[in-house]
Motif scaffolding. Structure first.
Motif, mmCIF file in Angstrom:
data_model
loop_
_atom_site.group_PDB
_atom_site.id
_atom_site.type_symbol
_atom_site.label_atom_id
_atom_site.label_comp_id
_atom_site.label_asym_id
_atom_site.label_seq_id
_atom_site.Cartn_x
_atom_site.Cartn_y
_atom_site.Cartn_z
ATOM 1 N N PHE A 193 -4.748 -3.355 6.298
ATOM 2 C CA PHE A 193 -3.721 -4.198 5.423
ATOM 3 C C PHE A 193 -3.864 -3.767 3.928
ATOM 4 O O PHE A 193 -2.833 -3.963 3.450
ATOM 5 N N ALA A 194 -5.120 -3.568 3.575
ATOM 6 C CA ALA A 194 -5.162 -3.197 2.369
ATOM 7 C C ALA A 194 -4.625 -1.972 2.098
ATOM 8 O O ALA A 194 -3.757 -1.600 0.812
ATOM 9 N N VAL A 195 -4.501 -0.873 2.700
ATOM 10 C CA VAL A 195 -3.793 0.593 2.633
ATOM 11 C C VAL A 195 -2.448 0.330 2.714
ATOM 12 O O VAL A 195 -1.575 0.723 1.813
ATOM 13 N N VAL A 196 -2.014 -0.660 3.621
ATOM 14 C CA VAL A 196 -0.284 -0.737 3.892
ATOM 15 C C VAL A 196 -0.037 -1.617 2.535
ATOM 16 O O VAL A 196 1.029 -0.973 1.794
ATOM 17 N N VAL A 197 -0.756 -2.549 1.941
ATOM 18 C CA VAL A 197 -0.054 -3.094 0.875
ATOM 19 C C VAL A 197 -0.100 -2.557 -0.500
ATOM 20 O O VAL A 197 0.700 -2.318 -1.305
ATOM 21 N N GLY A 198 -1.480 -2.011 -0.630
ATOM 22 C CA GLY A 198 -1.809 -1.270 -1.744
ATOM 23 C C GLY A 198 -0.886 0.118 -1.746
ATOM 24 O O GLY A 198 -0.585 0.445 -2.987
ATOM 25 N N GLY A 199 -0.899 0.799 -0.622
ATOM 26 C CA GLY A 199 -0.074 1.930 -0.717
ATOM 27 C C GLY A 199 1.293 1.875 -1.134
ATOM 28 O O GLY A 199 1.837 2.670 -1.863
ATOM 29 N N LEU A 200 1.973 0.732 -0.629
ATOM 30 C CA LEU A 200 3.301 0.688 -0.746
ATOM 31 C C LEU A 200 3.617 0.279 -2.072
ATOM 32 O O LEU A 200 4.534 0.440 -2.855
ATOM 33 N N ILE A 201 2.616 -0.721 -2.914
ATOM 34 C CA ILE A 201 3.066 -1.286 -4.364
ATOM 35 C C ILE A 201 2.757 0.035 -5.210
ATOM 36 O O ILE A 201 3.345 0.181 -6.175
ATOM 37 N N GLY A 202 1.693 0.914 -4.953
ATOM 38 C CA GLY A 202 1.247 2.163 -5.541
ATOM 39 C C GLY A 202 2.589 2.931 -5.527
ATOM 40 O O GLY A 202 2.910 3.558 -6.504
ATOM 41 N N VAL A 203 3.001 3.265 -4.572
ATOM 42 C CA VAL A 203 4.363 4.299 -4.226
ATOM 43 C C VAL A 203 5.345 3.812 -5.055
ATOM 44 O O VAL A 203 6.111 4.573 -5.601
ATOM 45 N N LEU A 204 5.975 2.505 -4.971
ATOM 46 C CA LEU A 204 6.922 2.139 -5.527
ATOM 47 C C LEU A 204 7.038 2.045 -7.030
ATOM 48 O O LEU A 204 7.795 2.385 -7.684
ATOM 49 N N ALA A 219 -3.810 0.763 -4.592
ATOM 50 C CA ALA A 219 -2.489 0.849 -5.240
ATOM 51 C C ALA A 219 -2.499 1.758 -6.470
ATOM 52 O O ALA A 219 -1.632 2.620 -6.890
ATOM 53 N N ARG A 220 -3.609 1.670 -7.314
ATOM 54 C CA ARG A 220 -3.849 2.472 -8.427
ATOM 55 C C ARG A 220 -3.930 3.917 -8.048
ATOM 56 O O ARG A 220 -3.291 4.712 -8.858
ATOM 57 N N LEU A 221 -4.640 4.179 -7.159
ATOM 58 C CA LEU A 221 -4.872 5.580 -6.726
ATOM 59 C C LEU A 221 -3.364 6.068 -6.168
ATOM 60 O O LEU A 221 -3.063 7.333 -6.611
ATOM 61 N N ALA A 222 -2.986 5.351 -5.372
ATOM 62 C CA ALA A 222 -1.412 5.780 -4.890
ATOM 63 C C ALA A 222 -0.426 5.957 -6.135
ATOM 64 O O ALA A 222 0.326 7.037 -6.151
ATOM 65 N N ARG A 223 -0.353 5.186 -7.083
ATOM 66 C CA ARG A 223 0.517 5.182 -8.289
ATOM 67 C C ARG A 223 0.164 6.579 -9.046
ATOM 68 O O ARG A 223 1.349 7.180 -9.585
ATOM 69 N N GLY A 224 -1.156 6.901 -9.244
ATOM 70 C CA GLY A 224 -1.472 7.859 -10.039
ATOM 71 C C GLY A 224 -1.049 9.218 -9.495
ATOM 72 O O GLY A 224 -0.483 10.167 -10.035
ATOM 73 N N GLU A 225 -1.173 9.337 -7.763
ATOM 74 C CA GLU A 225 -0.605 10.374 -7.326
ATOM 75 C C GLU A 225 0.814 10.727 -7.276
ATOM 76 O O GLU A 225 1.235 11.611 -7.449
ATOM 77 N N ASN A 244 6.081 -2.019 -14.230
ATOM 78 C CA ASN A 244 5.459 -3.129 -15.057
ATOM 79 C C ASN A 244 5.404 -4.280 -14.131
ATOM 80 O O ASN A 244 4.283 -4.906 -14.427
ATOM 81 N N VAL A 245 6.221 -4.713 -13.418
ATOM 82 C CA VAL A 245 6.184 -5.900 -12.572
ATOM 83 C C VAL A 245 5.083 -5.720 -11.552
ATOM 84 O O VAL A 245 3.899 -6.601 -11.457
ATOM 85 N N LEU A 246 5.031 -4.673 -10.696
ATOM 86 C CA LEU A 246 3.947 -4.335 -9.663
ATOM 87 C C LEU A 246 2.422 -4.045 -10.554
ATOM 88 O O LEU A 246 1.554 -4.487 -9.911
ATOM 89 N N GLY A 247 2.607 -3.524 -11.748
ATOM 90 C CA GLY A 247 1.435 -3.254 -12.386
ATOM 91 C C GLY A 247 0.720 -4.568 -12.782
ATOM 92 O O GLY A 247 -0.635 -4.767 -12.759
ATOM 93 N N LYS A 248 1.501 -5.461 -13.269
ATOM 94 C CA LYS A 248 0.863 -6.848 -13.741
ATOM 95 C C LYS A 248 0.341 -7.677 -12.667
ATOM 96 O O LYS A 248 -0.780 -8.490 -12.679
ATOM 97 N N ILE A 249 0.940 -7.252 -11.460
ATOM 98 C CA ILE A 249 0.490 -8.182 -10.116
ATOM 99 C C ILE A 249 -0.586 -7.419 -9.828
ATOM 100 O O ILE A 249 -1.857 -8.066 -9.467
ATOM 101 N N THR A 250 -0.992 -6.136 -9.848
ATOM 102 C CA THR A 250 -2.310 -5.549 -9.544
ATOM 103 C C THR A 250 -3.426 -5.883 -10.560
ATOM 104 O O THR A 250 -4.534 -6.306 -10.092
ATOM 105 N N GLU A 251 -3.030 -6.055 -11.982
ATOM 106 C CA GLU A 251 -3.804 -6.407 -12.666
ATOM 107 C C GLU A 251 -4.322 -7.864 -12.590
ATOM 108 O O GLU A 251 -5.451 -8.172 -12.684
#
Length: 273
Positions: free
Chosen positions: A84-95, A150-156, A105-112
């Motif tokens: 579940f964490a990989v699916v949710v975090g991966g989706l948010i990070g990729v988008l 999510a942070r890892l996926a976003r950076g990649e 900005n929106v997804l980053g604030k949710i993650t923070e």
């Protein structure tokens, strides 16, 4: 691949994990019946009876049966919550990384927002609100495990988005969804897969902590629950906490071995260091 080039940590880690998986899958055959049932005299020492090689606890429950059935529950919680964490975090990070702008900005604030609360506090709060059960522990653990992914996926994705082949795909009119599925996800999969081992290990530790605190499902045997039940007799019957504690230690150690070996295998500079 030459077997001499295989990292021994990978072999040891995979061997331990395969053995644990075999025990978890075969728990019902090895120890049929309810592992929480009283089967012998309470507080039998390990080796005192061949039928109960690891002895019994203060209620006369077979420690070996609890360990085997606990492996099934503990590993299930760790794996499912990680998925579940990989699916949710991966989706948010990729988008977030792919589209940037207001989406980022929106997804980053949710993650923070999720990262501002200490993980253990959030896990305990969610478990108390949802009620002590296996499902609530999975949800609570997944809720604190997805932000790092999510942070890892976003950076990649940010590093990948500026590559020439991504720009070429956009230039020829390929849709965003097709670019993400065919080019972005396959390229960010290796670091995500390496992180999964660490997330599973962390999930098992969190589950053990929750069960130790009495926030687990009392109707399901877990390693953390076994430790919690035996802690009051740790001075005289230390094996009741040491046996499941050793199982947790070996599992986490094996997962860390696999993660480290895969990480160094992906970056040759680390292996040469």
């Amino acid at each position: 691949m030459n077997i001499r080039s295989i990292d021994p940590r990978l072999l040891v880690g995979e061997g331990i994990l395969l053995a644990l998986a075999a025990v978890a899958l075969g728990a019902g055959m090895l120890f049929p019946g309810d592992p929480q049932s009283m089967v012998a005299q309470p507080l039998l020492a390990p080796g005192a009876q061949a039928a109960h090689p690891l002895g019994t606890d203060m209620l006369g429950r077979d420690v070996a049966a609890g360990l085997a059935h606990g492996a099934r529950a503990t590993l299930l919680i760790g794996v499912v919550s990680t998925v579940f964490a990989v699916v949710v975090g991966g989706l948010i990070g990729v988008l977030s990384g792919y589209f940037g702008g207001w989406v980022d900005n929106v997804l980053g604030k949710i993650t923070e927002l999720f990262q501002t609360v200490p993980p253990i506090i959030l896990v305990i709060a969610l478990t108390v609100v949802l009620g002590p059960s296996i499902r609530s522990m999975m949800i609570a653990i997944a809720a604190v495990s997805w932000p790092p992914i999510a942070r890892l996926a976003r950076g990649e994705v940010l590093a990948l988005r500026e590559r020439e082949f991504i720009e070429a795909c956009t230039a020829v009119g390929m849709t965003h969804g097709r670019i993400i599925l065919r080019h972005v996800l396959p390229n960010i999969a290796p670091p995500i897969l390496i992180t999964i081992s660490i997330v599973v290990a962390t999930s098992i530790l969190i589950e053990s902590g929750l069960s130790f605190l009495g926030l687990g499902d009392s109707n399901v045997t877990t390693w953390g629950g076994m430790i919690g039940a035996g802690r009051e007799m740790i001075r005289t019957e230390w094996q009741l906490t040491a046996i499941p504690g050793t199982a947790i230690m070996l599992t986490v150690l094996a997962l860390n071995f696999v993660a480290e070996a895969l990480s160094e295998g992906r970056d040759p500079r680390l292996a040469l260091g």
